[in-house]
Design a protein around this motif. Structure first.
Motif, short mmCIF file in Angstrom:
data_model
loop_
_atom_site.label_atom_id
_atom_site.label_comp_id
_atom_site.label_asym_id
_atom_site.label_seq_id
_atom_site.Cartn_x
_atom_site.Cartn_y
_atom_site.Cartn_z
N TYR A 80 18.36 40.69 31.26
CA TYR A 80 18.81 40.26 29.94
C TYR A 80 17.92 39.14 29.41
O TYR A 80 17.61 39.09 28.22
CB TYR A 80 20.27 39.81 30.03
N ARG A 81 17.50 38.25 30.30
CA ARG A 81 16.58 37.19 29.89
C ARG A 81 15.23 37.75 29.47
O ARG A 81 14.63 37.30 28.49
CB ARG A 81 16.42 36.18 31.03
N LEU A 82 14.76 38.75 30.22
CA LEU A 82 13.50 39.40 29.83
C LEU A 82 13.62 40.04 28.45
O LEU A 82 12.70 39.96 27.63
CB LEU A 82 13.12 40.46 30.86
N ILE A 103 15.54 39.23 25.97
CA ILE A 103 15.57 38.23 24.90
C ILE A 103 14.20 37.59 24.71
O ILE A 103 13.72 37.42 23.58
CB ILE A 103 16.64 37.16 25.20
N THR A 104 13.54 37.22 25.81
CA THR A 104 12.25 36.53 25.69
C THR A 104 11.16 37.44 25.13
O THR A 104 10.22 36.94 24.49
CB THR A 104 11.80 36.00 27.06
N HIS A 105 11.27 38.75 25.33
CA HIS A 105 10.29 39.67 24.76
C HIS A 105 10.67 40.11 23.35
O HIS A 105 9.97 40.95 22.75
CB HIS A 105 10.12 40.89 25.65
N LEU A 106 11.77 39.57 22.82
CA LEU A 106 12.18 39.79 21.43
C LEU A 106 12.44 41.25 21.10
O LEU A 106 12.51 41.62 19.93
CB LEU A 106 11.11 39.24 20.46
N TRP A 157 7.94 46.95 25.07
CA TRP A 157 7.71 45.75 25.88
C TRP A 157 7.88 46.04 27.37
O TRP A 157 7.28 45.35 28.22
CB TRP A 157 8.66 44.62 25.44
N TYR A 175 3.49 37.90 17.95
CA TYR A 175 4.78 37.26 18.21
C TYR A 175 4.94 36.75 19.63
O TYR A 175 5.77 35.87 19.87
CB TYR A 175 5.92 38.24 17.88
N LYS A 176 4.20 37.30 20.60
CA LYS A 176 4.31 36.85 21.99
C LYS A 176 2.92 36.78 22.62
O LYS A 176 2.60 37.51 23.55
CB LYS A 176 5.19 37.81 22.80
N THR A 202 2.67 36.09 26.50
CA THR A 202 3.11 37.19 27.36
C THR A 202 2.01 38.22 27.56
O THR A 202 1.78 38.70 28.67
CB THR A 202 4.35 37.87 26.76
N THR A 254 -1.39 36.98 29.89
CA THR A 254 -1.05 36.26 31.13
C THR A 254 -2.27 36.03 32.00
O THR A 254 -2.38 35.01 32.68
CB THR A 254 -0.01 37.06 31.92
#
Length: 241
Positions: A140-142, A144-147, A152, A172-173, A176, A179
């Motif tokens: 779930y965190r992934l 959200i962070t990847h929008l 993604w 936008y990222k 990410t 990296t």
């Protein structure tokens, strides 16, 4: 109850708060909104079981379990063991990914008893498995962070995202998608702030005052003498009268 398995605690708490989740966002191009990001967690009723359904409506059509290949390398080195389409694993769809694949909740050990240990895996369109996270909370965190950017999940595959999706990532990222650059140059994405320049006292420009035009001293004295003579003459005339 239907599949004789128990939801993991974090996913169970999620469904106790809300029956699924869907959020989309758009960008405006030429004053026209274009859908871009999509974040989806299927509702409980849409947690479809994968593996037993037929890919075609024809009789005796092959199923996903028929595509199981025992020659795949499993659990070599640091790579986790891949899920199975047959009865050895239970697989449920969490996100259809707009047709780009499927994010799945996987019970990897279903025999003899379904193990409560679950993992989140990504099944691409070529039916290859890619490990994402061990828990739903981490996934779930992934998400959200990847929008919810398009494709993604392919950032966690060996072949990466498509060139078109990479453009959206760069916009936008950027951290990410870059990296490798971030690991090589640790300061490439760090804002360098020089406090000496920020808090440097600015030299105030002196304010130039406009000088008023003054009469020369000679003219001022003559003017005062003329006025004094006028006043004396007026005083004499009044005394004569």
């Amino acid at each position: 109850q239907k599949n004789s398995c128990i939801l993991p605690e974090d996913l169970k708490n999620f469904y106790l708060m809300t029956d699924g989740f869907q959020m989309t966002w758009s960008v405006k191009t030429d004053d026209t909104p274009m859908p871009l990001g999509s974040m989806v967690i299927n509702s409980v009723s849409k947690l479809c079981w994968l593996g037993g359904s037929s890919m075609y409506t024809l009789p005796n059509a092959p199923t996903l379990a028929d595509l199981e290949d025992d020659t795949d390398e499993e659990g070599n080195g640091d790579k986790p063991e891949k899920p199975h389409f047959d009865s050895r694993s239970l697989i449920f769809e969490l996100d259809p990914c707009n047709g780009n694949g499927k994010v799945c909740l996987v019970y990897k050990h279903a025999k003899p008893v379904v193990s409560p240990d679950t993992e989140i895996w990504f099944l691409d369109r070529a039916l290859y498995w890619h490990f994402l996270t061990k828990t739903f909370t981490a996934y779930y965190r992934l998400l959200i962070t990847h929008l919810g950017l398009p494709q993604w999940q392919y950032a966690f595959t060996s072949y990466g995202v498509s060139p078109q999706a990479k453009q959206w990532f760069n916009m936008y990222k950027p951290i990410t998608i870059n990296t490798a650059l971030l690991s090589e140059e640790a300061d490439s994405f760090v804002n360098k702030l020089d406090p000496n320049k920020v808090f440097k006292s600015k030299n105030k420009t002196p304010v130039i005052k406009k000088k008023t035009l003054s009469q020369p001293p000679g003219s001022q004295k003559s003017h005062t003498s003329v006025t004094s003579s006028k006043t004396s003459s007026l005083a004499g005339n009044s005394s004569r009268k």
